[in-house]
Design an enzyme around this catalytic site. Sequence first.
Site, PDB file in Angstrom:
ATOM      1  CD  GLU A 155      -7.990  -5.353  -2.029  1.00  0.00           C
ATOM      2  OE1 GLU A 155      -7.620  -4.569  -1.106  1.00  0.00           O
ATOM      3  OE2 GLU A 155      -9.300  -6.200  -2.035  1.00  0.00           O
ATOM      4  N   GLY A 197      -8.982   1.908   3.584  1.00  0.00           N
ATOM      5  CA  GLY A 197      -8.273   3.033   4.149  1.00  0.00           C
ATOM      6  C   GLY A 197      -8.025   2.971   5.487  1.00  0.00           C
ATOM      7  CG  ASP A 237       7.081   2.909 -18.475  1.00  0.00           C
ATOM      8  OD1 ASP A 237       6.320   1.575 -18.566  1.00  0.00           O
ATOM      9  OD2 ASP A 237       7.331   3.437 -17.169  1.00  0.00           O
ATOM     10  CE  LYS A 255       6.599  -0.494 -15.407  1.00  0.00           C
ATOM     11  NZ  LYS A 255       7.866   0.462 -16.273  1.00  0.00           N
ATOM     12  CE1 TYR A 302     -12.928   5.225   6.884  1.00  0.00           C
ATOM     13  CE2 TYR A 302     -13.254   5.112   4.349  1.00  0.00           C
ATOM     14  CZ  TYR A 302     -13.315   5.886   5.930  1.00  0.00           C
ATOM     15  OH  TYR A 302     -13.851   7.032   6.224  1.00  0.00           O
ATOM     16  CG  HIS A 333      -8.286  -5.995   1.824  1.00  0.00           C
ATOM     17  ND1 HIS A 333      -8.384  -4.645   1.378  1.00  0.00           N
ATOM     18  CD2 HIS A 333      -8.191  -5.871   3.145  1.00  0.00           C
ATOM     19  CE1 HIS A 333      -8.014  -3.953   2.232  1.00  0.00           C
ATOM     20  NE2 HIS A 333      -7.967  -4.664   3.652  1.00  0.00           N
TER      21      HIS A 333
END
Length: 511
Positions: free
Chosen positions: A171, A55, A227, A367, A83, A169
């Site tokens: 990810e 964050g 979608d 997605k 964060y 991070h």
Amino acid sequence: MNEKILVLDFGGQYNQLIARRVREQRVYAEIKPYNKITCEDIKSTGYKGIIFTGGPNSVYDEKSPHFDPKVLDLGIPILGICYGAQLLAFMAGGEVTGAAHKSEYGNTALYAEDCALFEGVPKTSSCFMSHTDYVSEVPQGFTVIATTKNCPVAAFMDESKGLYGVQFHPEVTHTEYGKAIIHNFLFRVCGCVGEWKMEDFIERTAEQYKEELKGKKVLLALSGGVDSSVAAALLYKAIGDNLICVFVDHGLLRKDEGDFVENTFKGEFGMNFVRVNAEERFLSKLAGITEPEQKRKIIGEEFIRVFEEEAKKLGKIDVLAQGTIYPDIIESGKGDSAVIKSHHNVGGLPEVISFESIVEPLSDLFKDEVREVGLKLGLPKALVFRQPFPGPGLAVRVIGEITKEKLKLNKEADAIFREEVEKAGLEGSTNQFFAVLADMKSVGVMGDARTYGYTLALRAVTTDDFMTAEWTRLPYDVLEKASNRITNEIKGITRVVYDITSKPPATVEWE
């Protein structure tokens, strides 16, 4: 779904990416805003683990996002990221300091110790840092398990409680062993087994709606996009002919796209499919209109009117289906699948038609997961991997007034460009590519005769998220073949240019 990971969102830009990385390991993850869930909710839900996201705030700022410290005593493993790591340390009694000389941004050498979180990670590897504040003193009972040159506490843990914090991070792809670190947290720390599978999701969802929608008529506005197409295939598996798909063909689709959609759903699947050919109606409304936003508004409003008229012809409809996916819900901040979102081809759905309920069968999926479901349900690869296409269709790729002539020129040129890119095997090198017919004519020469025709722009971009995009460096020979074919095969286009503007400063679409 027995095992779930909670991604507790503190405003980080990578919250969706964290959840996707968890799901890539076949563990289900769901994102909840930090202020929309309590410790009691977390305990009763039975999460296997919790991830605190990053964050933009400082934990020592009273206005920054905080959480109930009792979460540390629930006995549920926690991984704090950036964060989230600082917040974890702060909540447990450690110290977080803000100092510019300790800030790190970008790829950084990480020095890691042996522990469950870093199993299989070399002593030295590369990680992605993005912080100014840092943990200056770990809480009592915690130990430091990684450092960098400027960050004395790049990672820390209380192994006995399953609490871990990483300042970097894991990810993002820039962290060399990020996937391994997330894998270790899920399987070595949380004890997950990886049972989140698309086949299970399809069967479970189909059975759910087979029961819930028994005897009810369900209406779906089918655009032919990924979608809505996957939602249609999944609901058809569940309720068969009780699903009615209405496809409004406004004439602004790419060459032969309307026929492709109809052949897929009506021909191959045998669905209850209604095609409304409304090209003349839309073109008459767009006559003389040149301003992009006005075009969009007209198309959105007219779509509503057409859809509304067709729905009324069908008699009583009990349920409305939508192709809402998980990012739509997260980004809206609603977190409530009962709230209708605007269809991507629409400016809002008809309010005068009443439905007893709304179903959104894809609302738990990202997605890439939607595409996986589509393939497993037997949808054509060309449809499942259809490129992003604007709701107003070619109305924003034909600059100026929309006419039949200009639409035809764009469709033919776009088809040639796509064919040449595909023949060269370059579809994977660009995330989106298309043709734009400029509202400008220039002089040309064919043989000994002077010509005067439109200018066509070819556009191709490479991007991860479409928030920013680089223009794609397509090979000159491919562009040359496309240009030669377009000017030779299409009467009315005399000049072809290639758009080499990135986003920003430009947008992907021209209008």
